[in-house]
Design an enzyme around this catalytic site. Structure first.
Site, PDB file in Angstrom:
ATOM      1  N   TYR A 173      -1.627  -1.103  10.834  1.00 23.42           N
ATOM      2  CA  TYR A 173      -1.832  -1.364   9.404  1.00 23.42           C
ATOM      3  C   TYR A 173      -0.682  -0.766   8.584  1.00 23.42           C
ATOM      4  O   TYR A 173      -0.092  -1.436   7.732  1.00 23.42           O
ATOM      5  CB  TYR A 173      -3.164  -0.796   8.929  1.00 23.42           C
ATOM      6  N   SER A 201       0.870  -1.186   0.000  1.00 21.46           N
ATOM      7  CA  SER A 201       0.000   0.000   0.000  1.00 21.46           C
ATOM      8  C   SER A 201       0.902   1.230   0.000  1.00 21.46           C
ATOM      9  O   SER A 201       2.069   1.158   0.421  1.00 21.46           O
ATOM     10  CB  SER A 201      -0.856   0.005   1.279  1.00 21.46           C
TER      11      SER A 201
HETATM   12  N1  LIG Z   1      -8.784  -0.747  -0.990  1.00 20.08           N
HETATM   13  C1  LIG Z   1      -7.786   0.083  -0.669  1.00 20.08           C
HETATM   14  O1  LIG Z   1      -7.960   1.309  -0.534  1.00 20.08           O
HETATM   15  C2  LIG Z   1      -6.393  -0.481  -0.481  1.00 20.08           C
HETATM   16  C3  LIG Z   1      -5.316   0.395  -0.549  1.00 20.08           C
HETATM   17  C4  LIG Z   1      -4.033  -0.122  -0.392  1.00 20.08           C
HETATM   18  C5  LIG Z   1      -3.841  -1.469  -0.191  1.00 20.08           C
HETATM   19  N2  LIG Z   1      -4.917  -2.318  -0.149  1.00 20.08           N
HETATM   20  C6  LIG Z   1      -4.654  -3.735   0.084  1.00 20.08           C
HETATM   21  O2  LIG Z   1      -5.256  -4.474  -0.946  1.00 20.08           O
HETATM   22  C7  LIG Z   1      -5.470  -5.813  -0.510  1.00 20.08           C
HETATM   23  C8  LIG Z   1      -6.846  -6.272  -0.938  1.00 20.08           C
HETATM   24  O3  LIG Z   1      -7.829  -5.568  -0.220  1.00 20.08           O
HETATM   25  P1  LIG Z   1      -9.143  -4.958  -0.897  1.00 20.08           P
HETATM   26  O4  LIG Z   1      -8.940  -3.507  -0.985  1.00 20.08           O
HETATM   27  O5  LIG Z   1      -9.495  -5.705  -2.120  1.00 20.08           O
HETATM   28  O6  LIG Z   1     -10.193  -5.203   0.291  1.00 20.08           O
HETATM   29  P2  LIG Z   1     -11.447  -6.177   0.412  1.00 20.08           P
HETATM   30  O7  LIG Z   1     -12.406  -5.927  -0.678  1.00 20.08           O
HETATM   31  O8  LIG Z   1     -11.927  -6.003   1.824  1.00 20.08           O
HETATM   32  O9  LIG Z   1     -10.815  -7.629   0.230  1.00 20.08           O
HETATM   33  C9  LIG Z   1     -10.015  -8.215   1.217  1.00 20.08           C
HETATM   34  C10 LIG Z   1      -9.856  -9.688   0.907  1.00 20.08           C
HETATM   35  O10 LIG Z   1      -9.026 -10.281   1.933  1.00 20.08           O
HETATM   36  C11 LIG Z   1      -9.674 -11.444   2.409  1.00 20.08           C
HETATM   37  N3  LIG Z   1      -9.369 -11.708   3.807  1.00 20.08           N
HETATM   38  C12 LIG Z   1      -9.518 -10.860   4.869  1.00 20.08           C
HETATM   39  N4  LIG Z   1      -9.249 -11.507   6.008  1.00 20.08           N
HETATM   40  C13 LIG Z   1      -8.952 -12.789   5.670  1.00 20.08           C
HETATM   41  C14 LIG Z   1      -8.612 -13.954   6.407  1.00 20.08           C
HETATM   42  N5  LIG Z   1      -8.568 -13.955   7.759  1.00 20.08           N
HETATM   43  N6  LIG Z   1      -8.365 -15.096   5.735  1.00 20.08           N
HETATM   44  C15 LIG Z   1      -8.449 -15.140   4.385  1.00 20.08           C
HETATM   45  N7  LIG Z   1      -8.759 -14.080   3.630  1.00 20.08           N
HETATM   46  C16 LIG Z   1      -9.026 -12.917   4.277  1.00 20.08           C
HETATM   47  C17 LIG Z   1     -11.174 -11.174   2.226  1.00 20.08           C
HETATM   48  O11 LIG Z   1     -11.886 -12.395   2.090  1.00 20.08           O
HETATM   49  P3  LIG Z   1     -12.886 -13.052   3.163  1.00 20.08           P
HETATM   50  O12 LIG Z   1     -13.486 -11.931   3.954  1.00 20.08           O
HETATM   51  O13 LIG Z   1     -13.832 -13.809   2.320  1.00 20.08           O
HETATM   52  O14 LIG Z   1     -12.002 -13.950   3.973  1.00 20.08           O
HETATM   53  C18 LIG Z   1     -11.183 -10.428   0.900  1.00 20.08           C
HETATM   54  O15 LIG Z   1     -11.219 -11.332  -0.172  1.00 20.08           O
HETATM   55  C19 LIG Z   1      -5.235  -5.783   1.005  1.00 20.08           C
HETATM   56  O16 LIG Z   1      -3.971  -6.349   1.292  1.00 20.08           O
HETATM   57  C20 LIG Z   1      -5.259  -4.312   1.347  1.00 20.08           C
HETATM   58  O17 LIG Z   1      -4.481  -4.022   2.493  1.00 20.08           O
HETATM   59  C21 LIG Z   1      -6.186  -1.849  -0.299  1.00 20.08           C
END
Ligand SMILES: NC(=O)c1ccc[n+]([C@@H]2O[C@H](COP(=O)([O-])OP(=O)(O)OC[C@H]3O[C@@H](n4cnc5c(N)ncnc54)[C@H](OP(=O)(O)O)[C@@H]3O)[C@@H](O)[C@H]2O)c1
Length: 257
Positions: free
Chosen positions: A153, A140
């Site tokens: 985080y 990130s």
């Molecule tokens: N969106 C942003 O603004 C942003 C910015 C920078 C970085 N990121 C990073 O991008 C990545 C993807 O996140 P996203 O933005 O796509 O968010 P998201 O829509 O909330 O997706 C998160 C994913 O992680 C999975 N996950 C969470 N806890 C888990 C666990 N205990 N075991 C297995 N899977 C788990 C969730 O699946 P289940 O709930 O089905 O388990 C979901 O598929 C993350 O690493 C996040 O830190 C996001």
């Protein structure tokens, strides 16, 4: 007999993970979909298989310490070789640290840091042995400064960048590349899970999941070590290198309000 390359994507039930799975399937990779929400993974698998690839569903809770080993053993038992590992599963948690639930903070460290490290350690030797492999670790822009209000985080993402850059260097000449992809604020389920929807950060320019994932995907294809999505985020990164850390912390604290 496995004829296509296979990409394992964690966090494939929502947001960026869904987009990565679609990109790899469109590029004729078989996919292994991992997350806790089995119903969502099965629906995505059915959609992706219409493109002529195999989509395997392996539900797992990566906050359990045993989960990475169990996943690796299950894939080995089922004869599935992983050529590309996308460590995308992750979560955030908005709270001042002293008032936070320790259980939630440690669960975040387990998923964002420990599971990512364990999965990389389990799958890398096979990639090095076959002299081909790609690892995409989703970090990130939070990686580049401290983040008051979300301190753990931000620290987990600093780890992901540092770890990825270190092993990318170790792996030079092996045929295996490691990419740390750094999205800025992106429309996914992340903000709701983290309780970050009302912060200034998510009220500003928020990218689409599709554009963010595509950028990370291209960086992986090119074997880039560090990829930062968005011109503004890249400018902020370069500007940040010239800014005293105490000032960066103050600016970030305002963004997290
Ligand atoms: N969106 C942003 O603004 C942003 C910015 C920078 C970085 N990121 C990073 O991008 C990545 C993807 O996140 P996203 O933005 O796509 O968010 P998201 O829509 O909330 O997706 C998160 C994913 O992680 C999975 N996950 C969470 N806890 C888990 C666990 N205990 N075991 C297995 N899977 C788990 C969730 O699946 P289940 O709930 O089905 O388990 C979901 O598929 C993350 O690493 C996040 O830190 C996001």
């Amino acid at each position: 007999m496995q004829t296509k390359r296979t990409a394992l994507i964690t966090g494939a039930s929502s947001g960026l993970g869904v987009e990565y799975a679609k990109l790899f399937a469109a590029d004729q990779h078989d996919v292994v979909l991992v997350a806790r929400s089995e119903d969502k993974l099965r629906a995505l698998a059915a959609e992706l298989e219409q493109q002529g690839v195999r989509a395997h569903v392996y539900p797992a809770d990566l906050s359990r310490a045993e989960a990475p080993r169990e996943l690796f053993d299950a894939l080995t038992r089922d004869g599935i070789r992983v050529d590309v590992l996308v460590n995308n599963a992750g979560l955030g948690y908005v709270s001042t640290f002293h008032a936070s639930e320790l259980r939630s903070e440690l669960e975040m460290v387990q998923v964002n840091v420990t599971a990512l490290t364990a999965l990389t350690h389990l799958f890398l030797p096979g990639m090095v042995q076959q002299r081909y492999g790609r690892v995409l670790n989703i970090a990130s822009t939070a990686a580049f400064q401290a983040g008051p209000g979300m301190s753990v985080y931000f620290a987990t993402k600093a780890y992901v960048v540092s770890f990825s850059e270190g092993i990318a260097h170790e792996l030079r000449g092996t045929g295996v590349t490691v990419t740390a992809h750094c999205p800025g604020a992106t429309h996914t389920g992340f903000a709701a899970v983290a309780g970050a929807g009302d912060t200034l950060l998510f009220k500003g320019a928020v990218a689409s999941a599709d554009a963010t994932a595509r950028h990370g995907y291209l960086a992986l294809r090119r074997g880039r070590t560090l990829s930062i999505h968005g011109l503004l985020n890249r400018l902020l990164y370069w500007g940040g290198l010239l800014t005293p850390r105490w000032l960066l912390t103050r600016i970030t604290a305002r963004m997290m309000k």
